[in-house]
Design a protein around this motif. Structure first.
Motif, PDB file in Angstrom:
ATOM      1  N   PRO A 160       0.806  -1.235   0.000  1.00 46.49           N
ATOM      2  CA  PRO A 160       0.000   0.000   0.000  1.00 46.49           C
ATOM      3  C   PRO A 160       0.833   1.277   0.000  1.00 46.49           C
ATOM      4  N   THR A 161       2.144   1.165   0.215  1.00 46.88           N
ATOM      5  CA  THR A 161       3.013   2.338   0.262  1.00 46.88           C
ATOM      6  C   THR A 161       3.695   2.537  -1.087  1.00 46.88           C
ATOM      7  N   ASP A 162       4.485   3.615  -1.187  1.00 50.18           N
ATOM      8  CA  ASP A 162       5.291   3.851  -2.395  1.00 50.18           C
ATOM      9  C   ASP A 162       6.756   3.525  -2.151  1.00 50.18           C
ATOM     10  N   ALA A 163       7.032   2.807  -1.050  1.00 49.76           N
ATOM     11  CA  ALA A 163       8.420   2.484  -0.714  1.00 49.76           C
ATOM     12  C   ALA A 163       9.065   1.672  -1.827  1.00 49.76           C
ATOM     13  N   ARG A 164      10.317   2.006  -2.141  1.00 48.06           N
ATOM     14  CA  ARG A 164      11.043   1.248  -3.150  1.00 48.06           C
ATOM     15  C   ARG A 164      11.488  -0.090  -2.555  1.00 48.06           C
ATOM     16  N   VAL A 165      11.514  -1.096  -3.405  1.00 48.24           N
ATOM     17  CA  VAL A 165      11.790  -2.463  -2.944  1.00 48.24           C
ATOM     18  C   VAL A 165      12.890  -3.080  -3.798  1.00 48.24           C
ATOM     19  N   LEU A 166      13.842  -3.721  -3.144  1.00 51.85           N
ATOM     20  CA  LEU A 166      14.889  -4.470  -3.834  1.00 51.85           C
ATOM     21  C   LEU A 166      14.679  -5.951  -3.525  1.00 51.85           C
ATOM     22  N   LEU A 257      15.059   8.919  -9.158  1.00 50.57           N
ATOM     23  CA  LEU A 257      14.548   8.590  -7.824  1.00 50.57           C
ATOM     24  C   LEU A 257      14.622   9.788  -6.887  1.00 50.57           C
ATOM     25  N   GLN A 258      15.667  10.587  -7.032  1.00 50.35           N
ATOM     26  CA  GLN A 258      15.837  11.744  -6.151  1.00 50.35           C
ATOM     27  C   GLN A 258      14.865  12.876  -6.481  1.00 50.35           C
ATOM     28  N   GLU A 259      14.634  13.119  -7.775  1.00 51.67           N
ATOM     29  CA  GLU A 259      13.894  14.317  -8.187  1.00 51.67           C
ATOM     30  C   GLU A 259      12.546  14.021  -8.828  1.00 51.67           C
ATOM     31  N   ASN A 260      12.235  12.737  -9.025  1.00 51.19           N
ATOM     32  CA  ASN A 260      10.989  12.358  -9.708  1.00 51.19           C
ATOM     33  C   ASN A 260      10.874  13.017 -11.086  1.00 51.19           C
ATOM     34  N   LYS A 261      11.996  13.089 -11.780  1.00 51.21           N
ATOM     35  CA  LYS A 261      11.984  13.631 -13.136  1.00 51.21           C
ATOM     36  C   LYS A 261      13.080  12.953 -13.945  1.00 51.21           C
ATOM     37  N   VAL A 275       6.474   7.378 -10.505  1.00 48.07           N
ATOM     38  CA  VAL A 275       6.713   5.953 -10.732  1.00 48.07           C
ATOM     39  C   VAL A 275       7.239   5.307  -9.453  1.00 48.07           C
ATOM     40  N   ARG A 276       6.674   4.152  -9.135  1.00 46.60           N
ATOM     41  CA  ARG A 276       7.253   3.359  -8.047  1.00 46.60           C
ATOM     42  C   ARG A 276       8.286   2.419  -8.649  1.00 46.60           C
ATOM     43  N   VAL A 277       9.458   2.366  -8.054  1.00 47.52           N
ATOM     44  CA  VAL A 277      10.537   1.534  -8.574  1.00 47.52           C
ATOM     45  C   VAL A 277      10.696   0.284  -7.720  1.00 47.52           C
ATOM     46  N   VAL A 278      10.609  -0.857  -8.385  1.00 51.13           N
ATOM     47  CA  VAL A 278      10.914  -2.149  -7.768  1.00 51.13           C
ATOM     48  C   VAL A 278      12.058  -2.752  -8.578  1.00 51.13           C
ATOM     49  N   ALA A 279      13.112  -3.153  -7.911  1.00 49.41           N
ATOM     50  CA  ALA A 279      14.279  -3.703  -8.614  1.00 49.41           C
ATOM     51  C   ALA A 279      14.559  -5.121  -8.127  1.00 49.41           C
ATOM     52  N   ALA A 280      15.261  -5.871  -8.955  1.00 45.24           N
ATOM     53  CA  ALA A 280      15.619  -7.240  -8.589  1.00 45.24           C
ATOM     54  C   ALA A 280      16.991  -7.571  -9.128  1.00 45.24           C
ATOM     55  N   THR A 281      17.677  -8.480  -8.433  1.00 43.38           N
ATOM     56  CA  THR A 281      19.000  -8.901  -8.883  1.00 43.38           C
ATOM     57  C   THR A 281      19.340 -10.269  -8.304  1.00 43.38           C
ATOM     58  N   ASN A 282      20.163 -11.018  -9.050  1.00 42.47           N
ATOM     59  CA  ASN A 282      20.689 -12.271  -8.501  1.00 42.47           C
ATOM     60  C   ASN A 282      22.141 -12.091  -8.061  1.00 42.47           C
ATOM     61  N   LYS A 283      22.611 -10.845  -8.119  1.00 35.47           N
ATOM     62  CA  LYS A 283      23.983 -10.550  -7.726  1.00 35.47           C
ATOM     63  C   LYS A 283      24.049 -10.018  -6.302  1.00 35.47           C
ATOM     64  N   ASP A 284      25.227 -10.104  -5.704  1.00 37.96           N
ATOM     65  CA  ASP A 284      25.492  -9.511  -4.398  1.00 37.96           C
ATOM     66  C   ASP A 284      25.887  -8.047  -4.647  1.00 37.96           C
ATOM     67  N   LEU A 285      24.922  -7.141  -4.505  1.00 37.39           N
ATOM     68  CA  LEU A 285      25.190  -5.738  -4.866  1.00 37.39           C
ATOM     69  C   LEU A 285      26.230  -5.097  -3.949  1.00 37.39           C
ATOM     70  N   LYS A 286      26.313  -5.546  -2.709  1.00 39.80           N
ATOM     71  CA  LYS A 286      27.339  -4.976  -1.819  1.00 39.80           C
ATOM     72  C   LYS A 286      28.738  -5.327  -2.324  1.00 39.80           C
ATOM     73  N   ASN A 287      28.893  -6.526  -2.857  1.00 39.09           N
ATOM     74  CA  ASN A 287      30.171  -6.903  -3.456  1.00 39.09           C
ATOM     75  C   ASN A 287      30.410  -6.125  -4.746  1.00 39.09           C
ATOM     76  N   GLU A 288      29.316  -5.896  -5.532  1.00 38.28           N
ATOM     77  CA  GLU A 288      29.430  -5.106  -6.756  1.00 38.28           C
ATOM     78  C   GLU A 288      29.867  -3.670  -6.436  1.00 38.28           C
ATOM     79  N   TYR A 299      22.182   2.051  -4.483  1.00 40.45           N
ATOM     80  CA  TYR A 299      21.781   0.881  -3.686  1.00 40.45           C
ATOM     81  C   TYR A 299      20.909   1.306  -2.509  1.00 40.45           C
ATOM     82  N   HIS A 300      21.333   2.338  -1.810  1.00 38.08           N
ATOM     83  CA  HIS A 300      20.578   2.770  -0.628  1.00 38.08           C
ATOM     84  C   HIS A 300      19.239   3.395  -1.012  1.00 38.08           C
ATOM     85  N   ARG A 301      19.163   3.978  -2.192  1.00 34.30           N
ATOM     86  CA  ARG A 301      17.880   4.498  -2.681  1.00 34.30           C
ATOM     87  C   ARG A 301      16.909   3.366  -3.015  1.00 34.30           C
ATOM     88  N   LEU A 302      17.456   2.292  -3.568  1.00 37.68           N
ATOM     89  CA  LEU A 302      16.609   1.182  -3.998  1.00 37.68           C
ATOM     90  C   LEU A 302      16.211   0.270  -2.846  1.00 37.68           C
TER      91      LEU A 302
END
Length: 387
Positions: A160-166, A257-261, A275-288, A299-302
């Motif tokens: 129900p929220t607009d929170a971004r999801v990874l 994501l910062q400015e909605n433009k 736009v609500r952003v939902v992202a997905a990955t099979n990688k270890d983004l912290k290692n990336e 990463y912290h935005r997503l």
């Protein structure tokens, strides 16, 4: 068979309307009510495809019937029947949600055209609802394991929220399914969810794909083109395999994501997007991030909300449910009878090492249905579920 209700206190007009409509089409089933209160009760207790309702009636007038039906969210088109002095009221009822109005005495052509149009619209509404149900069913999450129950709980809280999801997890675990469930359960579900497979788009084209371009901005840009962010305006954009996105594209996504433009490639003009952003990955983004291939600020935005989808090997208790689900779905797709799996066959499949996760299980189930006996046995599994 279209079911039509006529609410009219004048018996002569009731008979005329019934005769005209019934003779127009043999598939029209016409019922009657002599006053508004009786008509409202019939609407509440039956499924009608169309209602014709007089404005002025004893016990309850047509305006109140319309209001009660609208407040109760009963989805049926209502055509108001108006006397000569009721035209202003009839127009007002259309603002309240009436489909149309016809005047007394009814003009035959106008009456039948209005009835046909109302039934056509209602049929379209019903079809859209059925398609939405199919879409929801397509993205149904199958499983009762603690891991899946936890994901469902998170989705119910976050959707129900607009929170971004990874969403993280291995290939074939169902990350796309989670993204669609988030969208379907969100207030944005009436708008589109736009999918972008970042790994499938060449790095030199990813910015154009996401943000669009203007004519002449690069070779082959023969006309202005909107990007995926604009297409998803008001809805959700699903950035699958975001770990494969180029650093330059990451910078633009971060700005969006910062400015909605966003701005199209080759243009300095800003375009506002919701736009609500939902992202997905099979990688270890912290290692990336450590390796310099992914921006830490992005990463912290997503990763406002993190959802980790478990491997099938970590939710083996869900395998019987998944097998049953796939067996029914495959039978439906192929137009065949549903094949059953013996308890021994299911137990054997539960012991397999599912490196390809749910996607691999689905393929194996389909192979067993095609090659196995009427009831899939443990021997069928040994013969045909080879790795």
């Amino acid at each position: 068979m279209s079911k039509i209700l006529i609410i009219e206190d004048e018996a002569a007009i009731r008979r005329v309307l019934t005769k005209i409509i019934a003779e127009e089409n043999d598939s029209y089933q016409v019922e009657n009510a002599a006053d508004g209160l009786e008509g409202l009760k019939m609407i509440q207790n039956n499924d009608y495809d169309l209602v014709l309702c007089d404005i002025k009636m004893p016990k309850m007038d047509g305006v109140e019937v319309l209001k009660q039906v609208t407040d109760a969210k009963i989805d049926v088109p209502i055509i108001m029947i108006s006397g000569h002095g009721d035209l202003d009221t009839a127009v007002e009822t259309m603002r309240m949600g009436a489909f149309d109005y016809i005047s007394k005495p009814p003009d035959l052509n106008r009456l039948l055209n209005t009835v046909r149009n109302a039934l056509d619209k209602n049929e379209l509404v019903v079809t859209v609802k059925q398609l939405k149900k199919k879409v929801s069913k397509k993205y149904e999450m199958i499983g009762e394991s603690p891991a899946i129950a936890h994901i469902k709980e998170i989705i119910d809280k976050v959707a129900p929220t607009d929170a971004r999801v990874l969403i993280t997890g291995g290939n074939g675990t169902g990350k796309e399914l989670v993204a669609h469930w988030l969208h379907e359960k969100s207030p944005r579900s009436k708008k589109p969810i736009i999918e972008v497979n970042c790994a499938a788009i060449p790095s030199e084209l990813i910015e154009s794909e996401l943000f669009g371009h203007v004519k002449g901005s690069f070779t082959g840009a023969n006309k202005d083109r909107a990007g995926k962010f604009e297409a998803a305006n008001g809805g959700t954009i699903f950035l699958d395999e975001i770990g494969d996105m180029s650093l330059s594209a990451q910078a633009k996504v971060l700005r969006a994501l910062q400015e909605n433009k966003i701005s199209r490639v080759g243009s300095d003009k800003d375009i506002k997007v919701d736009v609500r952003v939902v992202a997905a990955t099979n990688k270890d983004l912290k290692n990336e991030i450590v390796e310099g291939r992914f921006r830490e600020d992005l990463y912290h935005r997503l990763a406002v909300i993190l959802i980790k989808v478990p491997a099938l090997n970590d939710r083996r208790e869900d395998i019987p449910l998944l097998i049953n689900h796939f067996a029914k779905k495959i039978a439906e797709e192929q137009g065949n009878a549903v094949k059953t799996f013996s308890p021994e066959a299911i137990k054997k499949l539960q012991k397999y090492d599912w490196t390809g996760n749910i996607r691999e299980l689905r393929n194996v189930v389909e192979r067993l249905i095609i090659l196995g006996e009427k009831e899939i046995s443990a021997n069928d599994v040994t013969l045909f579920a080879t790795k």
